[in-house]
Design a protein around this motif. Structure first.
Motif, PDB file in Angstrom:
ATOM      1  N   CYS A 112       0.817  -1.214   0.000  1.00  0.00           N
ATOM      2  CA  CYS A 112       0.000   0.000   0.000  1.00  0.00           C
ATOM      3  C   CYS A 112       0.851   1.264   0.000  1.00  0.00           C
ATOM      4  O   CYS A 112       0.381   2.321  -0.391  1.00  0.00           O
ATOM      5  CB  CYS A 112      -0.944  -0.006   1.190  1.00  0.00           C
ATOM      6  SG  CYS A 112      -2.217  -1.260   1.044  1.00  0.00           S
ATOM      7  N   GLY A 113       2.065   1.166   0.460  1.00  0.00           N
ATOM      8  CA  GLY A 113       2.957   2.319   0.461  1.00  0.00           C
ATOM      9  C   GLY A 113       2.402   3.465   1.293  1.00  0.00           C
ATOM     10  O   GLY A 113       1.743   3.257   2.308  1.00  0.00           O
ATOM     11  N   ASP A 114       2.668   4.683   0.838  1.00  0.00           N
ATOM     12  CA  ASP A 114       2.182   5.874   1.532  1.00  0.00           C
ATOM     13  C   ASP A 114       0.664   5.972   1.402  1.00  0.00           C
ATOM     14  O   ASP A 114       0.112   5.754   0.326  1.00  0.00           O
ATOM     15  CB  ASP A 114       2.806   7.134   0.942  1.00  0.00           C
ATOM     16  CG  ASP A 114       4.297   7.224   1.185  1.00  0.00           C
ATOM     17  OD1 ASP A 114       4.824   6.418   1.974  1.00  0.00           O
ATOM     18  OD2 ASP A 114       4.937   8.104   0.582  1.00  0.00           O
ATOM     19  N   MET A 115       0.013   6.328   2.502  1.00  0.00           N
ATOM     20  CA  MET A 115      -1.428   6.575   2.485  1.00  0.00           C
ATOM     21  C   MET A 115      -1.652   8.032   2.868  1.00  0.00           C
ATOM     22  O   MET A 115      -0.970   8.550   3.758  1.00  0.00           O
ATOM     23  CB  MET A 115      -2.149   5.656   3.477  1.00  0.00           C
ATOM     24  CG  MET A 115      -2.055   4.190   3.124  1.00  0.00           C
ATOM     25  SD  MET A 115      -2.976   3.117   4.247  1.00  0.00           S
ATOM     26  CE  MET A 115      -2.064   3.344   5.777  1.00  0.00           C
ATOM     27  N   THR A 116      -2.586   8.683   2.189  1.00  0.00           N
ATOM     28  CA  THR A 116      -2.888  10.078   2.495  1.00  0.00           C
ATOM     29  C   THR A 116      -4.391  10.277   2.612  1.00  0.00           C
ATOM     30  O   THR A 116      -5.182   9.492   2.093  1.00  0.00           O
ATOM     31  CB  THR A 116      -2.362  11.040   1.413  1.00  0.00           C
ATOM     32  OG1 THR A 116      -3.049  10.790   0.186  1.00  0.00           O
ATOM     33  CG2 THR A 116      -0.860  10.896   1.216  1.00  0.00           C
ATOM     34  N   ARG A 122     -10.532  12.880   0.581  1.00  0.00           N
ATOM     35  CA  ARG A 122      -9.955  12.037  -0.477  1.00  0.00           C
ATOM     36  C   ARG A 122      -8.836  11.202   0.099  1.00  0.00           C
ATOM     37  O   ARG A 122      -7.945  11.737   0.769  1.00  0.00           O
ATOM     38  CB  ARG A 122      -9.410  12.892  -1.625  1.00  0.00           C
ATOM     39  CG  ARG A 122     -10.457  13.367  -2.576  1.00  0.00           C
ATOM     40  CD  ARG A 122      -9.787  14.093  -3.706  1.00  0.00           C
ATOM     41  NE  ARG A 122      -9.083  15.253  -3.172  1.00  0.00           N
ATOM     42  CZ  ARG A 122      -9.032  16.445  -3.734  1.00  0.00           C
ATOM     43  NH1 ARG A 122      -9.636  16.656  -4.869  1.00  0.00           N
ATOM     44  NH2 ARG A 122      -8.394  17.434  -3.153  1.00  0.00           N
ATOM     45  N   LYS A 123      -8.889   9.912  -0.191  1.00  0.00           N
ATOM     46  CA  LYS A 123      -7.893   8.980   0.341  1.00  0.00           C
ATOM     47  C   LYS A 123      -7.102   8.404  -0.817  1.00  0.00           C
ATOM     48  O   LYS A 123      -7.658   8.043  -1.853  1.00  0.00           O
ATOM     49  CB  LYS A 123      -8.593   7.835   1.082  1.00  0.00           C
ATOM     50  CG  LYS A 123      -9.467   8.322   2.213  1.00  0.00           C
ATOM     51  CD  LYS A 123     -10.334   7.206   2.749  1.00  0.00           C
ATOM     52  CE  LYS A 123     -11.290   7.745   3.798  1.00  0.00           C
ATOM     53  NZ  LYS A 123     -12.281   6.744   4.200  1.00  0.00           N
ATOM     54  N   THR A 124      -5.778   8.317  -0.631  1.00  0.00           N
ATOM     55  CA  THR A 124      -4.931   7.698  -1.646  1.00  0.00           C
ATOM     56  C   THR A 124      -4.010   6.692  -0.978  1.00  0.00           C
ATOM     57  O   THR A 124      -3.713   6.791   0.203  1.00  0.00           O
ATOM     58  CB  THR A 124      -4.069   8.738  -2.393  1.00  0.00           C
ATOM     59  OG1 THR A 124      -3.153   9.333  -1.468  1.00  0.00           O
ATOM     60  CG2 THR A 124      -4.915   9.816  -3.044  1.00  0.00           C
ATOM     61  N   ALA A 125      -3.579   5.722  -1.770  1.00  0.00           N
ATOM     62  CA  ALA A 125      -2.621   4.718  -1.313  1.00  0.00           C
ATOM     63  C   ALA A 125      -1.969   4.115  -2.540  1.00  0.00           C
ATOM     64  O   ALA A 125      -2.395   4.343  -3.678  1.00  0.00           O
ATOM     65  CB  ALA A 125      -3.329   3.649  -0.483  1.00  0.00           C
ATOM     66  N   ALA A 127      -1.976   1.069  -3.579  1.00  0.00           N
ATOM     67  CA  ALA A 127      -2.791   0.057  -4.245  1.00  0.00           C
ATOM     68  C   ALA A 127      -4.265   0.434  -4.081  1.00  0.00           C
ATOM     69  O   ALA A 127      -4.644   1.132  -3.139  1.00  0.00           O
ATOM     70  CB  ALA A 127      -2.526  -1.327  -3.671  1.00  0.00           C
ATOM     71  N   ALA A 128      -5.084  -0.032  -4.991  1.00  0.00           N
ATOM     72  CA  ALA A 128      -6.486   0.385  -5.034  1.00  0.00           C
ATOM     73  C   ALA A 128      -7.300  -0.067  -3.819  1.00  0.00           C
ATOM     74  O   ALA A 128      -8.186   0.632  -3.382  1.00  0.00           O
ATOM     75  CB  ALA A 128      -7.140  -0.132  -6.314  1.00  0.00           C
ATOM     76  N   ASP A 129      -7.011  -1.234  -3.276  1.00  0.00           N
ATOM     77  CA  ASP A 129      -7.868  -1.768  -2.206  1.00  0.00           C
ATOM     78  C   ASP A 129      -7.286  -1.569  -0.810  1.00  0.00           C
ATOM     79  O   ASP A 129      -7.637  -2.282   0.111  1.00  0.00           O
ATOM     80  CB  ASP A 129      -8.135  -3.247  -2.452  1.00  0.00           C
ATOM     81  CG  ASP A 129      -6.870  -4.073  -2.464  1.00  0.00           C
ATOM     82  OD1 ASP A 129      -5.775  -3.492  -2.551  1.00  0.00           O
ATOM     83  OD2 ASP A 129      -6.973  -5.312  -2.373  1.00  0.00           O
ATOM     84  N   CYS A 130      -6.441  -0.579  -0.650  1.00  0.00           N
ATOM     85  CA  CYS A 130      -5.796  -0.368   0.651  1.00  0.00           C
ATOM     86  C   CYS A 130      -6.671   0.397   1.630  1.00  0.00           C
ATOM     87  O   CYS A 130      -6.524   0.270   2.826  1.00  0.00           O
ATOM     88  CB  CYS A 130      -4.463   0.340   0.469  1.00  0.00           C
ATOM     89  SG  CYS A 130      -3.242  -0.717  -0.297  1.00  0.00           S
ATOM     90  N   TRP A 131      -7.535   1.249   1.161  1.00  0.00           N
ATOM     91  CA  TRP A 131      -8.422   1.974   2.048  1.00  0.00           C
ATOM     92  C   TRP A 131      -9.728   1.229   2.043  1.00  0.00           C
ATOM     93  O   TRP A 131     -10.641   1.307   2.606  1.00  0.00           O
ATOM     94  CB  TRP A 131      -8.643   3.412   1.583  1.00  0.00           C
ATOM     95  CG  TRP A 131      -7.632   4.353   2.135  1.00  0.00           C
ATOM     96  CD1 TRP A 131      -6.456   4.715   1.556  1.00  0.00           C
ATOM     97  CD2 TRP A 131      -7.689   5.066   3.385  1.00  0.00           C
ATOM     98  NE1 TRP A 131      -5.789   5.610   2.344  1.00  0.00           N
ATOM     99  CE2 TRP A 131      -6.519   5.844   3.479  1.00  0.00           C
ATOM    100  CE3 TRP A 131      -8.598   5.112   4.413  1.00  0.00           C
ATOM    101  CZ2 TRP A 131      -6.265   6.671   4.565  1.00  0.00           C
ATOM    102  CZ3 TRP A 131      -8.337   5.930   5.488  1.00  0.00           C
ATOM    103  CH2 TRP A 131      -7.178   6.702   5.566  1.00  0.00           C
TER     104      TRP A 131
END
Length: 131
Positions: A112-116, A122-125, A127-131
């Protein structure tokens, strides 16, 4: 009267088969266990991100701006000695912010690496299914 005594116990072959079966089961179960542990650590970091969003919104309510606000803590999890994520404000302006969770230690190679998360949710990570 001659009685034939049958030896009780396991033969070496039986013992080796049992060890092989346990080894195969362990090789299947351990990676699944590790994935579950990583999911739990990731969920804790996400919960901390959401908590920090609430903190930032309280700051905005009190001051009318995000400028000057700081995070009350910068590592996840907050309890315990082992820390798996660094938490920081990736960007900050008067009406916007982005909070970043960067994996470290044993989570450094997480898919998932960095998550914001930002001020509008708005959530980013990585990989697509990390949040």
């Amino acid at each position: 009267m001659n009685r034939v005594h049958k030896e009780k116990g396991f033969s070496l072959i039986e013992l080796m088969i049992a060890i092989a079966v346990v080894g195969i089961l362990a090789s299947i179960a351990y990676p699944s266990y590790q994935a579950q542990i990583a999911d739990g650590r990731r969920a804790d970091a996400q919960a901390n991100l959401l908590s920090l969003v609430q903190h930032m919104e309280r700051e905005f309510t009190e001051n009318g701006t995000y400028i000057g606000a700081s995070l009350p803590y910068n590592e996840a999890p907050r309890d315990g000695n082992a820390k798996f994520y660094d938490l920081s404000l990736a960007s900050q302006a008067a009406t916007t912010y982005i909070i970043l969770a960067r994996p470290k230690n044993v989570m450094a190679g997480d898919e998932c690496g960095d998550m914001t998360i930002d001020n509008i949710g708005r959530k980013t990570a990585g990989a697509a299914d990390c949040w």
